[in-house]
Write a protein that holds these residues in place. Structure first.
Motif, mmCIF file in Angstrom:
data_model
loop_
_atom_site.group_PDB
_atom_site.id
_atom_site.type_symbol
_atom_site.label_atom_id
_atom_site.label_comp_id
_atom_site.label_asym_id
_atom_site.label_seq_id
_atom_site.Cartn_x
_atom_site.Cartn_y
_atom_site.Cartn_z
ATOM 1 N N HIS A 67 0.766 -1.219 0.119
ATOM 2 C CA HIS A 67 -0.093 -0.050 -0.012
ATOM 3 C C HIS A 67 0.890 1.138 0.061
ATOM 4 C CE1 HIS A 67 -2.809 2.851 2.120
ATOM 5 N NE2 HIS A 67 -3.607 2.271 1.132
ATOM 6 N N ALA A 70 2.346 1.917 -3.448
ATOM 7 C CA ALA A 70 1.347 2.396 -4.395
ATOM 8 C C ALA A 70 0.882 4.032 -4.190
ATOM 9 C CB ALA A 70 -0.075 1.701 -4.047
ATOM 10 N N TYR A 73 4.045 6.060 -5.243
ATOM 11 C CA TYR A 73 3.999 6.013 -6.811
ATOM 12 C C TYR A 73 2.887 7.302 -7.155
ATOM 13 C CZ TYR A 73 6.071 1.739 -8.042
ATOM 14 O OH TYR A 73 7.041 0.773 -8.204
ATOM 15 N N GLU A 74 1.709 7.357 -6.592
ATOM 16 C CA GLU A 74 0.863 8.153 -6.872
ATOM 17 C C GLU A 74 0.798 9.516 -6.544
ATOM 18 O OE1 GLU A 74 -3.574 7.087 -7.248
ATOM 19 O OE2 GLU A 74 -3.426 7.668 -5.163
ATOM 20 N N SER A 94 1.464 6.803 -12.431
ATOM 21 C CA SER A 94 0.186 6.725 -12.087
ATOM 22 C C SER A 94 -0.041 5.491 -12.451
ATOM 23 C CB SER A 94 -0.710 7.824 -12.716
ATOM 24 O OG SER A 94 -0.664 7.556 -14.108
ATOM 25 N N ALA A 97 1.029 2.844 -9.757
ATOM 26 C CA ALA A 97 0.573 2.839 -8.594
ATOM 27 C C ALA A 97 -0.972 2.035 -8.850
ATOM 28 C CB ALA A 97 -0.175 4.557 -8.280
ATOM 29 N N GLN A 99 -1.691 -0.452 -10.854
ATOM 30 C CA GLN A 99 -1.226 -1.867 -10.858
ATOM 31 C C GLN A 99 -0.771 -2.283 -9.317
ATOM 32 O OE1 GLN A 99 2.159 -2.616 -13.424
ATOM 33 N NE2 GLN A 99 2.085 -4.865 -12.927
ATOM 34 N N THR A 100 -0.144 -1.579 -8.641
ATOM 35 C CA THR A 100 0.292 -1.649 -7.312
ATOM 36 C C THR A 100 -1.114 -2.047 -6.229
ATOM 37 O OG1 THR A 100 2.495 -0.805 -7.542
ATOM 38 C CG2 THR A 100 1.783 -1.381 -5.259
ATOM 39 N N PHE A 101 -1.871 -0.696 -6.277
ATOM 40 C CA PHE A 101 -3.299 -0.912 -5.739
ATOM 41 C C PHE A 101 -3.704 -2.338 -5.987
ATOM 42 C CE2 PHE A 101 -3.366 3.954 -5.366
ATOM 43 C CZ PHE A 101 -2.988 3.748 -3.715
ATOM 44 N N ARG A 102 -4.048 -2.570 -7.325
ATOM 45 C CA ARG A 102 -4.684 -3.792 -7.819
ATOM 46 C C ARG A 102 -4.456 -4.933 -7.227
ATOM 47 N NH1 ARG A 102 -6.012 -1.819 -14.012
ATOM 48 N NH2 ARG A 102 -7.981 -1.040 -13.573
ATOM 49 N N SER A 115 -7.418 5.724 -8.211
ATOM 50 C CA SER A 115 -6.425 5.552 -8.955
ATOM 51 C C SER A 115 -6.752 5.485 -10.578
ATOM 52 C CB SER A 115 -5.524 4.249 -8.530
ATOM 53 O OG SER A 115 -4.282 4.320 -9.032
#
Length: 178
Positions: A67, A70, A73-74, A94, A97, A99-102, A115
Protein backbone atom coordinates in the motif's frame (compact mmCIF):
# COMPACT_ATOMS: atom_id res chain seq x y z
CA UNK A 1 -1.16 32.52 6.16
CA UNK A 2 -2.55 29.32 7.65
CA UNK A 3 -1.09 27.15 4.90
CA UNK A 4 2.34 28.69 5.43
CA UNK A 5 2.18 28.01 9.18
CA UNK A 6 1.14 24.40 8.54
CA UNK A 7 4.01 23.95 6.09
CA UNK A 8 6.45 25.33 8.69
CA UNK A 9 4.93 23.00 11.26
CA UNK A 10 5.41 20.00 9.00
CA UNK A 11 9.01 21.04 8.29
CA UNK A 12 9.64 21.30 12.03
CA UNK A 13 8.04 17.89 12.55
CA UNK A 14 10.28 16.44 9.85
CA UNK A 15 13.38 17.85 11.56
CA UNK A 16 12.27 16.36 14.87
CA UNK A 17 11.39 12.88 13.59
CA UNK A 18 14.52 12.81 11.42
CA UNK A 19 16.68 13.19 14.53
CA UNK A 20 14.82 10.43 16.39
CA UNK A 21 14.25 7.81 13.72
CA UNK A 22 16.21 6.33 10.80
CA UNK A 23 15.52 7.84 7.36
CA UNK A 24 13.49 4.81 6.29
CA UNK A 25 11.22 4.79 9.37
CA UNK A 26 7.49 4.94 8.58
CA UNK A 27 7.05 8.10 10.68
CA UNK A 28 9.78 9.95 8.79
CA UNK A 29 8.31 8.85 5.47
CA UNK A 30 4.81 9.92 6.48
CA UNK A 31 5.94 13.38 7.56
CA UNK A 32 8.13 13.74 4.47
CA UNK A 33 5.22 12.71 2.26
CA UNK A 34 2.91 15.17 4.02
CA UNK A 35 5.46 17.94 3.50
CA UNK A 36 5.66 17.05 -0.21
CA UNK A 37 1.88 17.33 -0.41
CA UNK A 38 1.91 20.75 1.30
CA UNK A 39 4.71 22.01 -0.91
CA UNK A 40 2.81 20.93 -4.01
CA UNK A 41 -0.33 22.68 -2.74
CA UNK A 42 1.81 25.81 -2.36
CA UNK A 43 3.04 25.48 -5.95
CA UNK A 44 6.57 24.48 -4.94
CA UNK A 45 6.51 21.62 -7.42
CA UNK A 46 10.22 20.82 -7.75
CA UNK A 47 10.80 20.72 -3.99
CA UNK A 48 7.65 18.67 -3.54
CA UNK A 49 8.72 16.27 -6.28
CA UNK A 50 12.16 15.82 -4.75
CA UNK A 51 10.70 14.90 -1.35
CA UNK A 52 8.07 12.64 -2.88
CA UNK A 53 10.76 10.85 -4.89
CA UNK A 54 12.78 10.31 -1.70
CA UNK A 55 9.75 8.63 -0.13
CA UNK A 56 9.23 6.54 -3.28
CA UNK A 57 12.86 5.41 -3.29
CA UNK A 58 12.59 4.14 0.28
CA UNK A 59 9.14 2.59 -0.30
CA UNK A 60 10.55 0.82 -3.36
CA UNK A 61 13.19 -0.92 -1.25
CA UNK A 62 10.57 -2.94 0.63
CA UNK A 63 10.82 -6.57 -0.52
CA UNK A 64 7.05 -6.96 -0.92
CA UNK A 65 5.35 -4.05 -2.67
CA UNK A 66 2.41 -2.79 -0.69
CA UNK A 67 0.00 0.00 0.00
CA UNK A 68 2.78 2.46 0.93
CA UNK A 69 4.53 1.91 -2.40
CA UNK A 70 1.30 2.48 -4.34
CA UNK A 71 0.67 5.70 -2.44
CA UNK A 72 4.26 6.83 -3.05
CA UNK A 73 3.91 6.19 -6.80
CA UNK A 74 0.68 8.13 -6.83
CA UNK A 75 2.05 11.09 -4.87
CA UNK A 76 4.98 11.49 -7.26
CA UNK A 77 2.65 11.19 -10.27
CA UNK A 78 0.21 13.79 -8.92
CA UNK A 79 3.03 16.23 -8.27
CA UNK A 80 4.88 15.56 -11.54
CA UNK A 81 1.76 16.19 -13.64
CA UNK A 82 2.05 19.87 -12.67
CA UNK A 83 5.65 20.27 -13.86
CA UNK A 84 6.35 20.99 -17.54
CA UNK A 85 8.19 18.10 -19.12
CA UNK A 86 7.19 15.61 -16.42
CA UNK A 87 3.97 14.22 -17.91
CA UNK A 88 5.65 10.98 -19.01
CA UNK A 89 6.85 10.41 -15.45
CA UNK A 90 3.36 11.16 -14.12
CA UNK A 91 1.83 8.76 -16.64
CA UNK A 92 4.27 5.96 -15.87
CA UNK A 93 3.97 6.26 -12.10
CA UNK A 94 0.19 6.66 -12.10
CA UNK A 95 -0.02 3.36 -14.00
CA UNK A 96 2.43 1.78 -11.52
CA UNK A 97 0.27 3.01 -8.64
CA UNK A 98 -2.87 1.52 -10.17
CA UNK A 99 -1.15 -1.80 -10.84
CA UNK A 100 0.21 -1.91 -7.29
CA UNK A 101 -3.14 -1.01 -5.71
CA UNK A 102 -4.77 -3.78 -7.75
CA UNK A 103 -2.25 -6.27 -6.35
CA UNK A 104 -2.47 -5.24 -2.68
CA UNK A 105 -6.05 -4.18 -1.88
CA UNK A 106 -9.43 -5.85 -2.36
CA UNK A 107 -10.74 -5.67 -5.94
CA UNK A 108 -13.59 -3.34 -4.91
CA UNK A 109 -11.43 -1.04 -2.77
CA UNK A 110 -12.05 2.70 -3.35
CA UNK A 111 -8.29 3.31 -3.77
CA UNK A 112 -8.45 1.41 -7.06
CA UNK A 113 -11.27 3.61 -8.31
CA UNK A 114 -9.45 6.77 -7.22
CA UNK A 115 -6.26 5.58 -8.90
CA UNK A 116 -8.17 4.82 -12.11
CA UNK A 117 -9.48 8.40 -12.04
CA UNK A 118 -5.95 9.78 -11.62
CA UNK A 119 -4.62 7.69 -14.50
CA UNK A 120 -7.55 8.83 -16.67
CA UNK A 121 -6.85 12.50 -15.99
CA UNK A 122 -3.13 12.10 -16.68
CA UNK A 123 -3.91 10.27 -19.93
CA UNK A 124 -6.09 13.22 -20.94
CA UNK A 125 -3.30 15.67 -20.05
CA UNK A 126 -1.09 13.70 -22.43
CA UNK A 127 -3.66 14.13 -25.18
CA UNK A 128 -4.93 10.56 -24.94
CA UNK A 129 -8.54 11.65 -24.40
CA UNK A 130 -10.24 8.51 -25.71
CA UNK A 131 -8.24 6.27 -23.36
CA UNK A 132 -8.68 8.67 -20.48
CA UNK A 133 -12.43 8.92 -20.99
CA UNK A 134 -12.82 5.14 -21.21
CA UNK A 135 -10.92 4.67 -17.96
CA UNK A 136 -12.84 7.51 -16.28
CA UNK A 137 -16.10 5.89 -17.34
CA UNK A 138 -14.93 2.59 -15.83
CA UNK A 139 -14.09 4.37 -12.57
CA UNK A 140 -17.51 6.03 -12.57
CA UNK A 141 -19.20 2.67 -13.14
CA UNK A 142 -17.28 1.20 -10.18
CA UNK A 143 -18.36 4.09 -7.95
CA UNK A 144 -21.97 3.80 -9.03
CA UNK A 145 -21.91 0.05 -8.43
CA UNK A 146 -20.98 0.55 -4.77
CA UNK A 147 -23.35 3.49 -4.35
CA UNK A 148 -20.65 6.12 -3.85
CA UNK A 149 -22.77 9.01 -5.14
CA UNK A 150 -20.28 11.75 -4.27
CA UNK A 151 -17.42 10.09 -6.13
CA UNK A 152 -19.25 9.21 -9.30
CA UNK A 153 -20.80 12.67 -9.54
CA UNK A 154 -17.39 14.28 -9.02
CA UNK A 155 -15.79 12.07 -11.66
CA UNK A 156 -18.66 12.73 -14.07
CA UNK A 157 -17.74 16.40 -13.90
CA UNK A 158 -14.11 15.49 -14.57
CA UNK A 159 -15.18 13.96 -17.89
CA UNK A 160 -16.09 17.41 -19.22
CA UNK A 161 -12.62 18.54 -20.47
CA UNK A 162 -12.09 15.14 -22.13
CA UNK A 163 -15.46 15.33 -23.88
CA UNK A 164 -14.80 18.88 -25.06
CA UNK A 165 -11.39 17.86 -26.41
CA UNK A 166 -13.13 15.09 -28.33
CA UNK A 167 -15.70 17.51 -29.78
CA UNK A 168 -18.55 15.99 -27.79
CA UNK A 169 -19.91 19.25 -26.39
CA UNK A 170 -23.53 18.07 -25.95
CA UNK A 171 -22.36 15.18 -23.80
CA UNK A 172 -20.03 17.54 -21.93
CA UNK A 173 -22.99 19.78 -21.04
CA UNK A 174 -24.93 16.75 -19.76
CA UNK A 175 -21.93 15.62 -17.67
CA UNK A 176 -21.49 19.08 -16.22
CA UNK A 177 -25.16 19.16 -15.20
CA UNK A 178 -25.00 16.03 -13.04
Amino acid sequence: SGASRRSCGIRAALRIVSTRFPADHATVLTVKGNLATWLSAAGEWERALSLAQEVLTVAGRVPTPGHALALAYERVALIAVNIPGRLALADSLSHAALQTFRSVVAPDHPLITSSMRNVAIILAYRGRHVEGLALMDSAIARSRQVGDTGSWRYMTGQRVPMLIALGRSDEAVRSAAI
